[in-house]
Structures are given as C-alpha cells and as structure tokens.
Design a protein around this motif. Structure first.
Motif, short mmCIF file in Angstrom:
data_model
loop_
_atom_site.label_atom_id
_atom_site.label_comp_id
_atom_site.label_asym_id
_atom_site.label_seq_id
_atom_site.Cartn_x
_atom_site.Cartn_y
_atom_site.Cartn_z
N ASP A 27 24.68 22.85 22.01
CA ASP A 27 23.33 22.31 21.78
C ASP A 27 22.79 21.65 23.05
O ASP A 27 21.63 21.85 23.42
N TRP A 28 23.63 20.87 23.72
CA TRP A 28 23.21 20.19 24.95
C TRP A 28 22.90 21.21 26.04
O TRP A 28 21.88 21.10 26.73
N ILE A 29 23.77 22.21 26.18
CA ILE A 29 23.56 23.24 27.20
C ILE A 29 22.26 23.99 26.94
O ILE A 29 21.46 24.20 27.86
N LYS A 30 22.02 24.39 25.70
CA LYS A 30 20.80 25.13 25.38
C LYS A 30 19.56 24.29 25.68
O LYS A 30 18.57 24.81 26.21
N LYS A 31 19.62 23.01 25.39
CA LYS A 31 18.49 22.13 25.71
C LYS A 31 18.27 22.06 27.22
O LYS A 31 17.13 22.14 27.69
N GLN A 32 19.34 21.93 27.98
CA GLN A 32 19.23 21.87 29.43
C GLN A 32 18.68 23.18 30.01
O GLN A 32 17.91 23.16 30.96
N LEU A 33 19.09 24.29 29.43
CA LEU A 33 18.61 25.59 29.90
C LEU A 33 17.10 25.70 29.78
O LEU A 33 16.43 26.24 30.66
N GLU A 83 14.87 23.01 29.23
CA GLU A 83 14.08 21.88 29.72
C GLU A 83 14.27 21.54 31.19
O GLU A 83 13.54 20.70 31.72
N THR A 84 15.24 22.17 31.85
CA THR A 84 15.47 21.87 33.27
C THR A 84 15.52 23.15 34.08
O THR A 84 15.61 24.25 33.53
N ASP A 85 15.47 22.99 35.39
CA ASP A 85 15.63 24.12 36.30
C ASP A 85 16.99 24.07 36.99
O ASP A 85 17.21 24.76 37.99
N PHE A 86 17.91 23.28 36.46
CA PHE A 86 19.24 23.18 37.05
C PHE A 86 19.93 24.55 36.99
O PHE A 86 19.69 25.34 36.08
N LEU A 87 20.77 24.81 37.96
CA LEU A 87 21.55 26.04 37.97
C LEU A 87 22.43 26.09 36.72
O LEU A 87 22.97 25.06 36.29
N ILE A 88 22.56 27.28 36.16
CA ILE A 88 23.34 27.44 34.94
C ILE A 88 24.78 26.97 35.16
O ILE A 88 25.34 26.27 34.32
N GLN A 89 25.35 27.31 36.31
CA GLN A 89 26.72 26.90 36.60
C GLN A 89 26.85 25.37 36.57
O GLN A 89 27.85 24.83 36.08
N ASN A 90 25.86 24.68 37.11
CA ASN A 90 25.90 23.22 37.13
C ASN A 90 25.80 22.64 35.72
O ASN A 90 26.48 21.67 35.39
N ILE A 91 24.93 23.23 34.90
CA ILE A 91 24.78 22.76 33.52
C ILE A 91 26.11 22.94 32.77
O ILE A 91 26.57 22.03 32.07
N VAL A 92 26.71 24.10 32.93
CA VAL A 92 27.97 24.40 32.25
C VAL A 92 29.06 23.42 32.70
O VAL A 92 29.78 22.86 31.87
N GLN A 93 29.16 23.19 33.99
CA GLN A 93 30.17 22.26 34.49
C GLN A 93 29.91 20.84 34.01
O GLN A 93 30.84 20.11 33.65
N GLU A 94 28.64 20.42 33.98
CA GLU A 94 28.29 19.08 33.49
C GLU A 94 28.68 18.89 32.03
O GLU A 94 28.96 17.79 31.60
N TYR A 125 18.76 33.60 27.55
CA TYR A 125 18.36 32.56 26.60
C TYR A 125 17.27 31.68 27.22
O TYR A 125 16.26 31.40 26.58
N ARG A 126 17.50 31.25 28.45
CA ARG A 126 16.54 30.40 29.16
C ARG A 126 15.18 31.10 29.25
O ARG A 126 14.15 30.51 28.93
N GLU A 127 15.19 32.34 29.69
CA GLU A 127 13.93 33.08 29.87
C GLU A 127 13.21 33.28 28.54
O GLU A 127 12.00 33.08 28.45
N LEU A 128 13.95 33.67 27.51
CA LEU A 128 13.34 33.91 26.19
C LEU A 128 12.73 32.63 25.61
O LEU A 128 11.60 32.63 25.14
N ARG A 129 13.48 31.54 25.65
CA ARG A 129 13.00 30.28 25.08
C ARG A 129 11.81 29.74 25.86
O ARG A 129 10.89 29.17 25.28
N ARG A 130 11.82 29.90 27.15
CA ARG A 130 10.68 29.44 27.94
C ARG A 130 9.43 30.28 27.66
O ARG A 130 8.33 29.74 27.60
#
Length: 86
Positions: free
Chosen positions: A33-39, A41-52, A76-81
C-alpha cells in the motif's frame, strides 16, 4: 510483543484473529500500500521506493508486484497517474 508484555507467538495469533491474515501478510500488505501510494504521488525512482519500504531484493519485489497487481510498478504508476489526470 515486548511493548505489550506478550510473546511473539501470542501477538502473531492475535493479529491473525483480528485481521484474518498472518502478521507477515499484514506487513506485506502495508508495504505494498505504501509503495503504491509513493508510485502515484512522487517522482522518486522505483528502486528507491522499493528499498525505502524495506525490500532488499528488487528483482524479487518486481516479480511479487507483477503477480499481485498484474503489471509492473512502472505500468502501475503510469496507469494510476493517467486515471487521476482525467
């Protein structure tokens, strides 16, 4: 468990009884849920989100995400945006 003066086994059973899912599955759900929200709502790199989120093996996470969501995190990011811009 220590914070409540209970054993790990007790807390795991308690969480399962209250939520219907295991502690590990509950934590995984919260992470996703947190990762999907970050994908979305943010422009952070996917790798960074996953590691965080606590995943150390990004390849394994990508496979789990695709199996669960039916698409890659990038898709997922592209579709939701796209949906939120309409």
């Amino acid at each position: 468990g220590d914070a409540f003066g209970k054993s790990v086994n007790y807390m795991s059973r308690f969480i399962k009884n209250e939520t219907g899912i295991s502690f590990v599955d509950y934590v995984t759900m919260l992470r996703f849920d947190w990762i999907k929200k970050q994908l979305v709502e943010t422009d952070f790199l996917i790798q960074n989100i996953v590691q965080e989120s606590g995943y150390s093996d990004i390849s394994s996470f990508m496979r789990k995400f695709k199996a669960k969501e039916g698409m890659t995190p990038k898709q997922y990011r592209e579709l939701r945006r796209q949906k939120s811009n309409k």
